[in-house]
Design a protein around this motif. Sequence first.
Motif, PDB file in Angstrom:
ATOM      1  N   ILE A  75      -8.781  -5.501   4.772  1.00 52.08           N
ATOM      2  CA  ILE A  75      -8.611  -4.632   5.935  1.00 52.08           C
ATOM      3  C   ILE A  75      -7.618  -3.515   5.623  1.00 52.08           C
ATOM      4  CG2 ILE A  75      -7.869  -4.505   8.342  1.00 52.08           C
ATOM      5  CD1 ILE A  75     -10.524  -5.947   7.896  1.00 52.08           C
ATOM      6  N   ALA A  76      -6.557  -3.844   4.903  1.00 56.02           N
ATOM      7  CA  ALA A  76      -5.574  -2.824   4.517  1.00 56.02           C
ATOM      8  C   ALA A  76      -6.224  -1.748   3.675  1.00 56.02           C
ATOM      9  CB  ALA A  76      -4.410  -3.474   3.764  1.00 56.02           C
ATOM     10  N   ASN A  77      -7.111  -2.140   2.762  1.00 59.23           N
ATOM     11  CA  ASN A  77      -7.823  -1.162   1.937  1.00 59.23           C
ATOM     12  C   ASN A  77      -8.699  -0.248   2.788  1.00 59.23           C
ATOM     13  OD1 ASN A  77      -6.798  -1.779  -0.575  1.00 59.23           O
ATOM     14  ND2 ASN A  77      -8.428  -3.225  -1.095  1.00 59.23           N
ATOM     15  N   ARG A  78      -9.325  -0.806   3.817  1.00 58.04           N
ATOM     16  CA  ARG A  78     -10.158   0.010   4.705  1.00 58.04           C
ATOM     17  C   ARG A  78      -9.313   1.066   5.430  1.00 58.04           C
ATOM     18  NH1 ARG A  78     -15.300  -1.859   5.676  1.00 58.04           N
ATOM     19  NH2 ARG A  78     -15.771  -3.973   4.917  1.00 58.04           N
ATOM     20  N   ILE A  79      -8.174   0.657   5.918  1.00 55.00           N
ATOM     21  CA  ILE A  79      -7.282   1.588   6.626  1.00 55.00           C
ATOM     22  C   ILE A  79      -6.811   2.680   5.676  1.00 55.00           C
ATOM     23  CG2 ILE A  79      -5.045   1.817   7.794  1.00 55.00           C
ATOM     24  CD1 ILE A  79      -5.456  -1.098   8.787  1.00 55.00           C
ATOM     25  N   LEU A  80      -6.359   2.273   4.502  1.00 60.41           N
ATOM     26  CA  LEU A  80      -5.864   3.242   3.517  1.00 60.41           C
ATOM     27  C   LEU A  80      -6.968   4.178   3.043  1.00 60.41           C
ATOM     28  CD1 LEU A  80      -3.624   0.789   1.477  1.00 60.41           C
ATOM     29  CD2 LEU A  80      -2.792   2.704   2.866  1.00 60.41           C
ATOM     30  N   SER A  81      -8.165   3.633   2.873  1.00 63.64           N
ATOM     31  CA  SER A  81      -9.291   4.447   2.426  1.00 63.64           C
ATOM     32  C   SER A  81      -9.611   5.535   3.442  1.00 63.64           C
ATOM     33  CB  SER A  81     -10.515   3.567   2.205  1.00 63.64           C
ATOM     34  OG  SER A  81     -11.653   4.345   1.919  1.00 63.64           O
ATOM     35  N   ARG A  82      -9.631   5.167   4.719  1.00 59.45           N
ATOM     36  CA  ARG A  82      -9.934   6.145   5.774  1.00 59.45           C
ATOM     37  C   ARG A  82      -8.876   7.237   5.832  1.00 59.45           C
ATOM     38  NH1 ARG A  82      -9.799   5.681  11.829  1.00 59.45           N
ATOM     39  NH2 ARG A  82     -11.373   7.152  12.588  1.00 59.45           N
ATOM     40  N   LEU A  83      -7.630   6.860   5.692  1.00 57.51           N
ATOM     41  CA  LEU A  83      -6.553   7.849   5.697  1.00 57.51           C
ATOM     42  C   LEU A  83      -6.633   8.748   4.470  1.00 57.51           C
ATOM     43  CD1 LEU A  83      -3.578   5.579   6.821  1.00 57.51           C
ATOM     44  CD2 LEU A  83      -4.708   7.341   8.208  1.00 57.51           C
ATOM     45  N   ALA A  84      -6.936   8.161   3.317  1.00 56.22           N
ATOM     46  CA  ALA A  84      -6.987   8.940   2.074  1.00 56.22           C
ATOM     47  C   ALA A  84      -8.179   9.889   2.055  1.00 56.22           C
ATOM     48  CB  ALA A  84      -7.037   8.001   0.874  1.00 56.22           C
ATOM     49  N   MET A  85      -9.351   9.419   2.507  1.00 60.29           N
ATOM     50  CA  MET A  85     -10.552  10.258   2.494  1.00 60.29           C
ATOM     51  C   MET A  85     -10.407  11.473   3.393  1.00 60.29           C
ATOM     52  SD  MET A  85     -13.897   7.793   2.203  1.00 60.29           S
ATOM     53  CE  MET A  85     -13.580   6.971   3.767  1.00 60.29           C
ATOM     54  N   ASN A  86      -9.584  11.370   4.403  1.00 58.30           N
ATOM     55  CA  ASN A  86      -9.377  12.493   5.318  1.00 58.30           C
ATOM     56  C   ASN A  86      -8.106  13.272   5.020  1.00 58.30           C
ATOM     57  OD1 ASN A  86     -11.538  12.428   7.639  1.00 58.30           O
ATOM     58  ND2 ASN A  86     -11.057  10.294   7.176  1.00 58.30           N
ATOM     59  N   GLY A  87      -7.503  13.011   3.863  1.00 62.52           N
ATOM     60  CA  GLY A  87      -6.377  13.809   3.400  1.00 62.52           C
ATOM     61  C   GLY A  87      -5.062  13.516   4.078  1.00 62.52           C
ATOM     62  N   ILE A  88      -4.999  12.477   4.911  1.00 65.75           N
ATOM     63  CA  ILE A  88      -3.757  12.174   5.618  1.00 65.75           C
ATOM     64  C   ILE A  88      -2.702  11.637   4.655  1.00 65.75           C
ATOM     65  CG2 ILE A  88      -2.744  10.898   7.542  1.00 65.75           C
ATOM     66  CD1 ILE A  88      -4.878  12.979   8.323  1.00 65.75           C
ATOM     67  N   ILE A  89      -3.172  10.890   3.655  1.00 60.03           N
ATOM     68  CA  ILE A  89      -2.249  10.363   2.648  1.00 60.03           C
ATOM     69  C   ILE A  89      -2.815  10.660   1.263  1.00 60.03           C
ATOM     70  CG2 ILE A  89      -1.367   8.503   4.117  1.00 60.03           C
ATOM     71  CD1 ILE A  89      -3.263   6.587   2.612  1.00 60.03           C
ATOM     72  N   GLN A  90      -1.958  10.610   0.274  1.00 61.87           N
ATOM     73  CA  GLN A  90      -2.395  10.686  -1.112  1.00 61.87           C
ATOM     74  C   GLN A  90      -1.783   9.525  -1.882  1.00 61.87           C
ATOM     75  OE1 GLN A  90      -0.565  14.058  -3.287  1.00 61.87           O
ATOM     76  NE2 GLN A  90       0.362  14.615  -1.335  1.00 61.87           N
ATOM     77  N   VAL A  91      -2.526   9.037  -2.864  1.00 62.66           N
ATOM     78  CA  VAL A  91      -2.083   7.856  -3.606  1.00 62.66           C
ATOM     79  C   VAL A  91      -1.481   8.268  -4.944  1.00 62.66           C
ATOM     80  CG1 VAL A  91      -4.407   7.524  -4.565  1.00 62.66           C
ATOM     81  CG2 VAL A  91      -2.783   5.605  -4.532  1.00 62.66           C
ATOM     82  N   VAL A  92      -0.395   7.592  -5.308  1.00 57.30           N
ATOM     83  CA  VAL A  92       0.232   7.764  -6.610  1.00 57.30           C
ATOM     84  C   VAL A  92       0.169   6.426  -7.319  1.00 57.30           C
ATOM     85  CG1 VAL A  92       2.332   8.355  -7.858  1.00 57.30           C
ATOM     86  CG2 VAL A  92       1.755   9.560  -5.722  1.00 57.30           C
ATOM     87  N   ARG A  93      -0.548   6.378  -8.424  1.00 56.32           N
ATOM     88  CA  ARG A  93      -0.715   5.109  -9.148  1.00 56.32           C
ATOM     89  C   ARG A  93       0.203   5.047 -10.336  1.00 56.32           C
ATOM     90  NH1 ARG A  93      -6.947   4.275  -7.799  1.00 56.32           N
ATOM     91  NH2 ARG A  93      -6.543   2.600  -6.336  1.00 56.32           N
ATOM     92  N   ARG A  94       0.771   3.867 -10.540  1.00 61.80           N
ATOM     93  CA  ARG A  94       1.687   3.665 -11.664  1.00 61.80           C
ATOM     94  C   ARG A  94       0.920   3.271 -12.923  1.00 61.80           C
ATOM     95  NH1 ARG A  94       6.371   0.173  -8.473  1.00 61.80           N
ATOM     96  NH2 ARG A  94       6.897   1.798  -6.985  1.00 61.80           N
TER      97      ARG A  94
END
Length: 435
Positions: A416-435
Amino acid sequence: MKNVQYPPFVHWEVTPECNHNCIHCYNYWRKSYNFCDSHERQLTEDHYLRIAHKIIEQKAHTAVVTGGEPLLVFDKVKSSMELLRKNGINISINTNAVLVSDEIIAFLKQYGIGMFISFPCAEETVCDFITNRKGSLKKILHSLDCLVKNGIQFSLNIVVSKANIDYLEQTIDFLRDRYHIKKIYITRVGKPVNADSSFDKFLLSQEDLDRVQDISVKTKYEYGIDVDTGCPYTLCSINSQKSFELFGYKKFCTAGKTSYALDTFGNLKACPRDSKIYGNIFEESFSDIWERVAEWRDGSLLPEECKQCKHVEICKGGCRVDAFPFTGKLNSLDTTTNLENLPIKYIPKSTAIPEFFDDDTFIKNPFTCVKEDFGYRISYRQSYIFITEELKRFLDSKSIFNRSDIVNDFSVDSTIANRILSRLAMNGIIQVVRR
């Protein structure tokens, strides 16, 4: 769908006048219409600014400036478009592009405004027939060349009727070779609400509609060009799995739900193609007018046959204006409806949800928000989504976070957390930084 107080989209008809007279447009069928004698000719820059202020008050996300041909009154509306952009409202201009000039290009570039351009046909004689203007193709191509040269973003829309369906593939090939297009709109023709029976010869048959879908599928899967449509398909009119993957569950009517239309005088309609006026924004409050448009949201305009379909919440019965010229009713079946294709034998294309991990870091982009009764509309650039009060509070409280913060704060699992993050990321609300 929940009722919104502030519809994200407004279609603003800044003039009914046009330098083309396309056979599929309502202006073509205004037999007694004489713009030179009309009140619109007398409208001032200040009049348009007053409407722009009303649009700002209603917290629009995007204003589609349309007509007629909006570039005919560019000098009067450019200050309004400037005002909208300075208030964070995105703008797209619906146009035939013929009147594009160096001044207009400079304005578009300065304010980041794109265009949605009608492209009737790549065959010159057919293009001239549809637009009722000699030499229209050459003028359109000249303007497109100028837009490309100056890096102006635009989308092309082919309205397909009996007049140009035999040239559809040729037109797509032409645009692919000349402009290397990445996306195109292929839109079935609809009968204007004020057209008489002489228009019917341009309407597409079911066989034609299947052909348009097949060409759309070829354009997508053989040429790699994304295909969209300006008018939704009913799900039961889709003729193949590939076509369903292209159009199914992708587009539905937003009129009276998340969009509305304003004419030149500030009269409000649910749909730009409809003729029913629900009120005038200068004479009464938007909320009072919007309440009258509730029939577009509460299901009362759905055809009886559609109410029993399990897909109705997605399909919405197709276009509510489509059959109106034939029946005089907005709750009539879309003319593309194929009840023999029920239940739907195709399945939606599965969309993979990106996999995020606990050591991924998420950074907020500077989104804007609009308060609704049921939560918030948040947006970043051209994208927006609706979220709950709880998610808004979470985003306000953190500038940087990770997946475990979502899991812990909302008591959900990682899926469920991935779904929330995915929706936010796809709409540009957040961006991911991977280590």
